[in-house]
Design a protein around this motif. Sequence first.
Motif, PDB file in Angstrom:
ATOM      1  N   ALA A  87      66.061 -23.237 -19.561  1.00 49.76           N
ATOM      2  CA  ALA A  87      66.866 -22.167 -18.982  1.00 49.76           C
ATOM      3  C   ALA A  87      66.983 -22.293 -17.462  1.00 49.76           C
ATOM      4  CB  ALA A  87      66.272 -20.807 -19.334  1.00 49.76           C
ATOM      5  N   GLY A  88      66.343 -23.291 -16.885  1.00 51.50           N
ATOM      6  CA  GLY A  88      66.463 -23.510 -15.449  1.00 51.50           C
ATOM      7  C   GLY A  88      65.513 -22.705 -14.599  1.00 51.50           C
ATOM      8  N   LEU A  89      64.410 -22.227 -15.171  1.00 55.49           N
ATOM      9  CA  LEU A  89      63.471 -21.385 -14.429  1.00 55.49           C
ATOM     10  C   LEU A  89      62.284 -22.149 -13.855  1.00 55.49           C
ATOM     11  CD1 LEU A  89      63.343 -18.194 -16.682  1.00 55.49           C
ATOM     12  CD2 LEU A  89      64.857 -18.712 -14.765  1.00 55.49           C
ATOM     13  N   HIS A  90      62.232 -23.462 -14.079  1.00 58.70           N
ATOM     14  CA  HIS A  90      61.148 -24.267 -13.522  1.00 58.70           C
ATOM     15  C   HIS A  90      61.594 -24.807 -12.170  1.00 58.70           C
ATOM     16  CE1 HIS A  90      58.741 -25.248 -17.452  1.00 58.70           C
ATOM     17  NE2 HIS A  90      58.818 -23.957 -17.180  1.00 58.70           N
ATOM     18  N   VAL A  91      61.068 -24.227 -11.105  1.00 60.16           N
ATOM     19  CA  VAL A  91      61.426 -24.640  -9.747  1.00 60.16           C
ATOM     20  C   VAL A  91      60.302 -25.491  -9.188  1.00 60.16           C
ATOM     21  CG1 VAL A  91      62.059 -23.873  -7.444  1.00 60.16           C
ATOM     22  CG2 VAL A  91      62.769 -22.532  -9.436  1.00 60.16           C
ATOM     23  N   LEU A  92      60.642 -26.721  -8.775  1.00 58.52           N
ATOM     24  CA  LEU A  92      59.663 -27.644  -8.228  1.00 58.52           C
ATOM     25  C   LEU A  92      59.912 -27.857  -6.743  1.00 58.52           C
ATOM     26  CD1 LEU A  92      59.675 -30.374 -11.041  1.00 58.52           C
ATOM     27  CD2 LEU A  92      58.249 -28.326 -10.878  1.00 58.52           C
ATOM     28  N   ASN A  93      58.839 -28.113  -6.019  1.00 60.99           N
ATOM     29  CA  ASN A  93      58.969 -28.441  -4.608  1.00 60.99           C
ATOM     30  C   ASN A  93      59.722 -29.765  -4.495  1.00 60.99           C
ATOM     31  OD1 ASN A  93      58.302 -29.669  -1.986  1.00 60.99           O
ATOM     32  ND2 ASN A  93      56.905 -27.944  -1.751  1.00 60.99           N
ATOM     33  N   PRO A  94      60.843 -29.808  -3.774  1.00 60.58           N
ATOM     34  CA  PRO A  94      61.643 -31.033  -3.729  1.00 60.58           C
ATOM     35  C   PRO A  94      60.930 -32.197  -3.069  1.00 60.58           C
ATOM     36  CG  PRO A  94      62.446 -29.433  -2.117  1.00 60.58           C
ATOM     37  CD  PRO A  94      61.429 -28.716  -2.958  1.00 60.58           C
ATOM     38  N   ASN A  95      59.916 -31.921  -2.260  1.00 60.76           N
ATOM     39  CA  ASN A  95      59.201 -32.984  -1.562  1.00 60.76           C
ATOM     40  C   ASN A  95      58.023 -33.524  -2.352  1.00 60.76           C
ATOM     41  OD1 ASN A  95      60.854 -32.782   0.806  1.00 60.76           O
ATOM     42  ND2 ASN A  95      59.707 -30.956   1.380  1.00 60.76           N
ATOM     43  N   THR A  96      57.358 -32.647  -3.103  1.00 66.91           N
ATOM     44  CA  THR A  96      56.144 -33.058  -3.810  1.00 66.91           C
ATOM     45  C   THR A  96      56.305 -33.100  -5.327  1.00 66.91           C
ATOM     46  OG1 THR A  96      55.326 -30.778  -3.933  1.00 66.91           O
ATOM     47  CG2 THR A  96      54.750 -32.050  -1.971  1.00 66.91           C
ATOM     48  N   GLY A  97      57.317 -32.389  -5.838  1.00 63.97           N
ATOM     49  CA  GLY A  97      57.527 -32.357  -7.277  1.00 63.97           C
ATOM     50  C   GLY A  97      56.580 -31.454  -8.032  1.00 63.97           C
ATOM     51  N   VAL A  98      55.799 -30.622  -7.313  1.00 57.15           N
ATOM     52  CA  VAL A  98      54.859 -29.713  -7.974  1.00 57.15           C
ATOM     53  C   VAL A  98      55.503 -28.332  -8.089  1.00 57.15           C
ATOM     54  CG1 VAL A  98      52.891 -30.985  -7.088  1.00 57.15           C
ATOM     55  CG2 VAL A  98      53.761 -29.032  -5.810  1.00 57.15           C
ATOM     56  N   PRO A  99      55.020 -27.493  -9.004  1.00 59.56           N
ATOM     57  CA  PRO A  99      55.591 -26.150  -9.153  1.00 59.56           C
ATOM     58  C   PRO A  99      55.512 -25.362  -7.855  1.00 59.56           C
ATOM     59  CG  PRO A  99      54.223 -26.671 -11.038  1.00 59.56           C
ATOM     60  CD  PRO A  99      54.004 -27.767 -10.037  1.00 59.56           C
ATOM     61  N   MET A 100      56.581 -24.603  -7.577  1.00 59.11           N
ATOM     62  CA  MET A 100      56.664 -23.875  -6.322  1.00 59.11           C
ATOM     63  C   MET A 100      56.252 -22.410  -6.458  1.00 59.11           C
ATOM     64  SD  MET A 100      59.994 -23.310  -3.835  1.00 59.11           S
ATOM     65  CE  MET A 100      60.276 -25.081  -3.684  1.00 59.11           C
ATOM     66  N   ALA A 101      56.546 -21.791  -7.596  1.00 56.86           N
ATOM     67  CA  ALA A 101      56.421 -20.335  -7.734  1.00 56.86           C
ATOM     68  C   ALA A 101      54.984 -19.849  -7.600  1.00 56.86           C
ATOM     69  CB  ALA A 101      56.979 -19.900  -9.082  1.00 56.86           C
ATOM     70  N   LYS A 102      54.846 -18.718  -6.886  1.00 58.47           N
ATOM     71  CA  LYS A 102      53.607 -17.941  -6.834  1.00 58.47           C
ATOM     72  C   LYS A 102      54.040 -16.489  -7.001  1.00 58.47           C
ATOM     73  CE  LYS A 102      51.294 -21.339  -3.888  1.00 58.47           C
ATOM     74  NZ  LYS A 102      50.544 -21.597  -2.635  1.00 58.47           N
ATOM     75  N   SER A 103      54.405 -16.171  -8.227  1.00 62.01           N
ATOM     76  CA  SER A 103      55.175 -14.952  -8.501  1.00 62.01           C
ATOM     77  C   SER A 103      54.293 -13.773  -8.870  1.00 62.01           C
ATOM     78  CB  SER A 103      56.172 -15.214  -9.635  1.00 62.01           C
ATOM     79  OG  SER A 103      56.981 -16.336  -9.350  1.00 62.01           O
ATOM     80  N   LEU A 104      54.692 -12.597  -8.376  1.00 62.78           N
ATOM     81  CA  LEU A 104      54.009 -11.346  -8.712  1.00 62.78           C
ATOM     82  C   LEU A 104      54.978 -10.319  -9.282  1.00 62.78           C
ATOM     83  CD1 LEU A 104      51.563 -11.066  -5.676  1.00 62.78           C
ATOM     84  CD2 LEU A 104      50.954 -11.466  -8.071  1.00 62.78           C
ATOM     85  N   GLY A 105      56.036 -10.007  -8.560  1.00 65.64           N
ATOM     86  CA  GLY A 105      56.981  -8.988  -9.005  1.00 65.64           C
ATOM     87  C   GLY A 105      58.266  -9.585  -9.538  1.00 65.64           C
ATOM     88  N   VAL A 106      58.905  -8.874 -10.469  1.00 65.48           N
ATOM     89  CA  VAL A 106      60.186  -9.305 -11.014  1.00 65.48           C
ATOM     90  C   VAL A 106      61.109  -8.098 -11.135  1.00 65.48           C
ATOM     91  CG1 VAL A 106      59.207  -9.148 -13.360  1.00 65.48           C
ATOM     92  CG2 VAL A 106      61.389 -10.322 -13.001  1.00 65.48           C
ATOM     93  N   ALA A 107      62.365  -8.288 -10.738  1.00 64.16           N
ATOM     94  CA  ALA A 107      63.386  -7.249 -10.874  1.00 64.16           C
ATOM     95  C   ALA A 107      64.540  -7.811 -11.693  1.00 64.16           C
ATOM     96  CB  ALA A 107      63.881  -6.783  -9.511  1.00 64.16           C
TER      97      ALA A 107
END
Length: 627
Positions: free
Chosen positions: A296-316
């Motif tokens: 669904a396109g919800l996996h966001v990776l750091n473009p420089n390192t290729g590791v997951p970027m999200a550190k998520s707490l709240g969602v609206a």
Amino acid sequence: MSGSLTERGDSSLPPEDGDDAVIGRAFWRSLVVIGVAVLVGGVAIWRALETPPVIVKPAEPVVLPKVRDEVAVAIPAIPFRDITTTAGIDFVHYCGAKGQKLLPETMGSGCAAFDFDNDGDQDLLFVNSCDWAWDQPDVATATTGPTLALYANDGRGGFQNVTEAAGLAVTLYGMGVACGDYDNDGWTDLFITAVGPNRLLRNDHGKFVDVTAATGTAGDDRWSSGAAWCDFNRDGRLDLFVANYVKWSREIDLQQDFRLVGVGRAYGPPMSFGGTLPYLYRNEGDGKFTEVAAEAGLHVLNPNTGVPMAKSLGVAPIDLDRDGWIDLVIANDTVQNFVFHNRKDGTFEEIGAATGVAFDVAGNARGAMGIDAGYFRNDGTLGLAIGNFSNEMTALYVAQQSPLEFTDEAVATGLGPPSRLDLKFGVNFVDFDLDGRLDLVTANGHLEEEINIVQASQHYAQPPHLFWNCGATDATEFRMVSAEKTGPDFAAPLVGRGTATADLDGDGDLDLVITANRGRPRVLKNEQTLGHAFVRCRLVDTVGPREAIGAWVELTHNGVTQRRQVMPTRGYLSQSELVVTFGLGQPSKTGEDSVEVRIVWPDGTAETRAGVPVNRLTTIERAGTVK
């Protein structure tokens, strides 16, 4: 010879001596020439290196920037009374802390205001944590362990603990909660996020049954935080988005050896932990879910390192561009916020930076916690409020000409400067005084018990803040309401985390619940006496998701159109009631006793309903009649 010598001009010297004299005179002439040349060159060099003279001009008058005069407004009294104990709420949050200072211990927890038994009033659920598996449990919890806590509302704001009877004596390292009728049977189900496997608890006529394994919604060992039910693909069934925080384990935490000078071991900042990836569970309609976050396109990776970027707490979950499809705005802690725009084909595009929501005005990521969305200006302008870390202002991203273009107007609206100092978690748009404008409330509290030792301006327990919306004037739009106006029960400091709003006592105005880390929650009864009229609507969708999560209700009164979304997911790890409330301000001169509302159902179908009563709760069924 003498003649020749006279002609030379020196008859007193022999010929050899005369040549030496000529040479001597030439030598001294050369020295003079060289000296003059050196002197001229030195003067030239000195002049080249000489600092230009300072020309003092007459002083010009200093023109200070024009300061906008703050228009005097009469902030109303909106007093709250703490009814926690008298109402029968005896819950105490437990985090299992034994001195190792592990980050999850200070981040919980959430709560929910929802009607679990379908009797028409709002009940309360509190999420609890527990002892760590490697620790000996406390004596007080050794028998049964801390559990979730459910309190049934008697309809007048009194509560009874029904946790055991409802099947919710569940022990886990809980964080947050999401409420939604995922199987469309008319009973609200619960999803509990945790450090480790999550839980899905199906509501079977007021008795909850653990269906986590059968539905495939446990997840893995990730640290889950905010969660939301919404129909992202518009197939008529509620899907489930689950945010995950940082890549965490006890070993990672202890290896960092975080310390505060003069204090010792401290809770570590999120930037010291890796990012994670969220879950998106697609409801298959057969009692099972499929995790589709990657496709669904919800996996966001750091473009420089290729590791997951999200550190998520709240969602609206919010339809940003009003195209009929739910988008997702994610509050990330110390990394850029995300905006997942729904592509209408089961996938999302991350456009946080393009919308202006990813960073602050200086291009920096902040420590984002809770989030809420609302049309706070009643003119079609959407606002996204995000509670940030201490010494960072609460953000207020406001839509501009394009619905997908936002600017942080926290300073311009008056919200930012008074909010800077405290550490904000829960944040909710809510019309507490029923004047027809959305106010904003934040729950505040620090992570470190001894923070005041190293930062004199900071305190572990902090008072919540209420910002009154004074409307479209020449003044700042939001004014922080003083303790004299809210009352001492509201203003008393606590280690605030989650927030939920609901009409707990059936009087029409909205009450407030604030959870406290390692302490008792605060249930605050709204005791405003301004005499403002109101309209409250509960929707029942007979075609799509039964609770109509994601639907919009619009009410136009005295030429002003208010918009409210049916969305329980608000703030930090918490859920508010499904009922939408419209304040009408002073009753009209015509003495009207009903109004007209326009409803846009989750699938985009719109209909208008007349005869909706004023000053009461009304249930509106799709393709049915007003009840």
